[in-house]
Scaffold this active site. Structure first.
Site, PDB file in Angstrom:
ATOM      1  CG  PHE A 151      46.886  27.168  -9.701  1.00  0.00           C
ATOM      2  CD1 PHE A 151      48.100  27.779  -9.438  1.00  0.00           C
ATOM      3  CD2 PHE A 151      46.648  25.920  -9.148  1.00  0.00           C
ATOM      4  CE1 PHE A 151      49.054  27.153  -8.637  1.00  0.00           C
ATOM      5  CE2 PHE A 151      47.590  25.293  -8.353  1.00  0.00           C
ATOM      6  CZ  PHE A 151      48.801  25.913  -8.096  1.00  0.00           C
ATOM      7  CD  GLU A 156      22.862  33.150   3.863  1.00  0.00           C
ATOM      8  OE1 GLU A 156      23.216  32.937   2.674  1.00  0.00           O
ATOM      9  OE2 GLU A 156      21.667  33.328   4.192  1.00  0.00           O
ATOM     10  CB  VAL A 200      42.567  29.486  -3.870  1.00  0.00           C
ATOM     11  CG1 VAL A 200      43.016  28.178  -4.508  1.00  0.00           C
ATOM     12  CG2 VAL A 200      42.615  29.364  -2.355  1.00  0.00           C
ATOM     13  CG  PHE A 252       9.428  25.825   4.109  1.00  0.00           C
ATOM     14  CD1 PHE A 252       9.603  25.638   2.744  1.00  0.00           C
ATOM     15  CD2 PHE A 252       9.733  27.067   4.648  1.00  0.00           C
ATOM     16  CE1 PHE A 252      10.058  26.667   1.934  1.00  0.00           C
ATOM     17  CE2 PHE A 252      10.183  28.106   3.853  1.00  0.00           C
ATOM     18  CZ  PHE A 252      10.349  27.902   2.489  1.00  0.00           C
ATOM     19  CD  GLN A 253      13.662  28.091   4.333  1.00  0.00           C
ATOM     20  OE1 GLN A 253      13.524  28.565   5.456  1.00  0.00           O
ATOM     21  NE2 GLN A 253      14.061  28.823   3.298  1.00  0.00           N
TER      22      GLN A 253
END
Length: 578
Positions: A467, A50, A382, A112-113
């Site tokens: 970096f 996601e 980045v 739950f969750q």
């Protein structure tokens, strides 16, 4: 079948120009994804994480200027969105996030969750509301979409799974929500104050940022009237540096010495559409004129004599008639000459490298620039890939740049490229990925294959978080915990079903890139680059020089003398030291 709340949502999104939703399905999202299936005009773009969905939506919004949408199921599903949504919100691009929730009657009971997304997403959004009853839709959805478009940011609509499946309220005709294009300019007194500051100055410098989008002509006209060198922040690169005789490059941690000098030696500074965060690179004791459509942003970094609230385009159009055009170009001439010297030094580092093994990253970026399409969309991770993108990718008014410039998140280049390619199927999209960034969301290579997105990935593979190592060197800290024991990324790409090639010698790079760029599908070029390449800021302070000296001493004492030898071999060049 009765019309559901989810059907109303899909109809509203469709009427507003949305053509895809990025995400991963889950049981609490079933009502929404089934409504998408039944409608058949908005595609569900299935990613593998996601976080990648949110980054993809951010890039789609950045490239199109339109609302982009992502979604996640309850609990961990929508929590995974959060880093990409922070990036979108801080980049000020319009994204709608649909966060499914647990059943309403279970909220507050440790189900739950269970999480509380209406609380969790507040910090990374301009609007975040829970839909408790079906009657709240479509009004909450419309308000969320308007907030995202008007304020430039993320709007989150939290919907319990059963609400998606509820019967739609009456009078649910979809309302198209489209971007507005308001004219915003300062009042006359503010303009007069700014004009007086600039007319009284002799050596004006302009610092231009992302707010200059759509205002290139106004920027050039203002620089000409003031005979002012134009420095750009990274966010302004694609809008500022092309067709610009006043350009003196970029400033900041990854900029050029010429950009820093142009602000150091000015007696007035104009900040156009930029929230440039690095205060040590801003001048001291000079009057500042700052233009920003968000008045609350003005004066955050430096005291401002003349605040101008408005868009760059409308404000400069109103300001120009109040300025006395000048012919003295001494300041401009000195700074553009400095830029030519700085640019020549940078370009020299990218030439005559065909015998190198491993490759110098400057040569890699410059070669990508030469072979890329004239309307290519570039994304970049980045870290050091952002340095090479800033210094070697040439903008022309058609090319685009998408990066995590304000949030500074690792792993953005690949999912950003996915979103940009999904929104621009006919354009070349090239991701400049770090080895650390690519590995972090490596599963999105599978998304490229599944969605048949012809993204081209160039991996700067130096076996380190380089970096971070540079930051350690500057602080006098011995490098530790930054090694990356990488696999053969090209082999992984081939196993995934992509074109993949590894490059270990500079002479092989052009042909490898040509083959990858012409491949009809996703492709990855894994380039073995120099680990010890220094990318110093334009101003090397005494403290940083002291830090490098301390790093060298500690490295020798810890038995890492060979690292210093490689560092010296890779970085024999002229340094500007203050």
């Amino acid at each position: 079948m009765a019309t559901t709340v989810a059907d109303v949502m899909v109809a509203t999104l469709k009427a507003s120009g949305v053509r895809r939703v990025w995400g991963i399905p889950g049981d609490s999202m079933n009502g929404f994804t089934d409504a998408l299936r039944r409608d058949g005009t908005i595609t569900w773009e299935h990613v593998r994480h996601e976080e990648g969905a949110a980054f993809a939506a951010a890039a789609e919004a950045a490239v199109t200027g339109e609302l982009a949408v992502c979604g996640g199921s309850c609990g961990p599903g929508n929590l995974h969105l959060i880093n990409g949504l922070f990036d979108a919100n801080r980049s000020r691009v319009p994204v709608l996030a649909i966060a499914a929730h647990i059943p309403r009657e279970e909220i507050g009971g440790g189900y739950f969750q269970e999480t509380h997304p209406d609380r969790l997403f507040v910090e990374c959004s301009v609007y975040c509301e829970l839909v408790s009853v079906p009657e709240q839709l479509p009004r909450v959805l419309e308000m969320a979409m308007r907030a995202a478009l008007a304020r430039g940011g993320v709007a989150v609509v939290v919907v319990p799974g059963e609400v998606f499946l509820a019967d739609a309220p009456s009078h649910h005709d979809p309302v198209p929500i489209r971007p507005a294009r308001p004219v915003v300019r300062p009042d006359e007194q503010s303009l007069a104050t700014a004009a007086q500051v600039l007319n009284d100055a002799s050596d004006v410098t302009i610092l231009a940022g992302a707010g200059c989008a759509g205002a290139h002509d106004q920027l050039i006209a203002l620089a000409g009237a003031l005979q002012a060198p134009v420095v750009h922040a990274f966010g302004g690169k694609e809008y500022v540096e092309y067709d610009n005789p006043y350009d003196v490059g970029m400033t900041g941690l990854i900029g050029f010495g010429s950009g820093y000098r142009a602000m150091e030696h000015c007696d007035a500074l104009v900040m156009l559409g930029t929230d440039f965060p690095y205060r040590p690179f801003l001048p001291d004791g000079v009057p500042v004129v700052q233009v920003d459509v968000r008045g609350e942003q003005i004066g955050k970094r430096i005291p401002v004599r003349a605040p101008l609230v408005g868009t760059v385009k409308d404000t400069v159009d109103a300001l120009l008639p109040l300025l006395r055009p000048r012919t003295d170009s001494l300041h401009l001439g000195r700074m553009t000459a400095h830029y030519r010297r700085a640019r020549e030094r940078l370009d020299k580092l990218a030439r005559d490298r065909r015998n190198d093994s491993p490759l110098h990253p400057q040569y890699v970026a410059a070669t990508v620039d030469q072979l890329a399409a004239q309307d290519a969309i570039f994304t970049f991770d980045v870290g050091t890939p952002s340095i090479w993108a800033a210094r070697y990718l040439r903008m022309n008014g058609a090319r685009r740049l998408v990066g995590s410039l304000n949030h500074g998140s690792m792993a953005n280049a690949l999912p950003h490229a996915i979103g940009a390619q999904g929104a621009s199927p006919g354009r070349q999209v090239i991701a400049l990925s770090g080895d650390g960034g690519l590995a972090m969301l490596l599963g999105e290579l599978v998304t490229l294959r599944q969605q048949r997105l012809p993204v081209k990935i160039v991996v700067f593979n130096n076996g380190a978080l380089s970096f971070v190592e540079l930051e350690m060197k500057a602080a006098g800290i011995v490098n530790y915990g930054t090694d990356l024991d990488n696999p053969d990324f090209a082999a992984i790409a081939r196993a995934t079903g992509l074109f993949g090639v590894r490059v270990d010698k500079a002479g092989d790079l052009p042909d490898a890139l040509r083959e990858a760029f012409s491949h009809d599908g996703p492709a990855l070029v894994d380039v073995h680059t120099v680990r010890e390449e220094l990318s110093l800021p334009p101003k090397l302070t005494y403290g940083q020089l002291k830090g490098f000296t301390l790093y060298a001493t500690r490295t020798i004492l810890s038995g890492g003398g060979e690292q210093l030898v490689e560092l010296t071999k890779s970085n024999l060049r002229e340094l500007e030291v203050e």
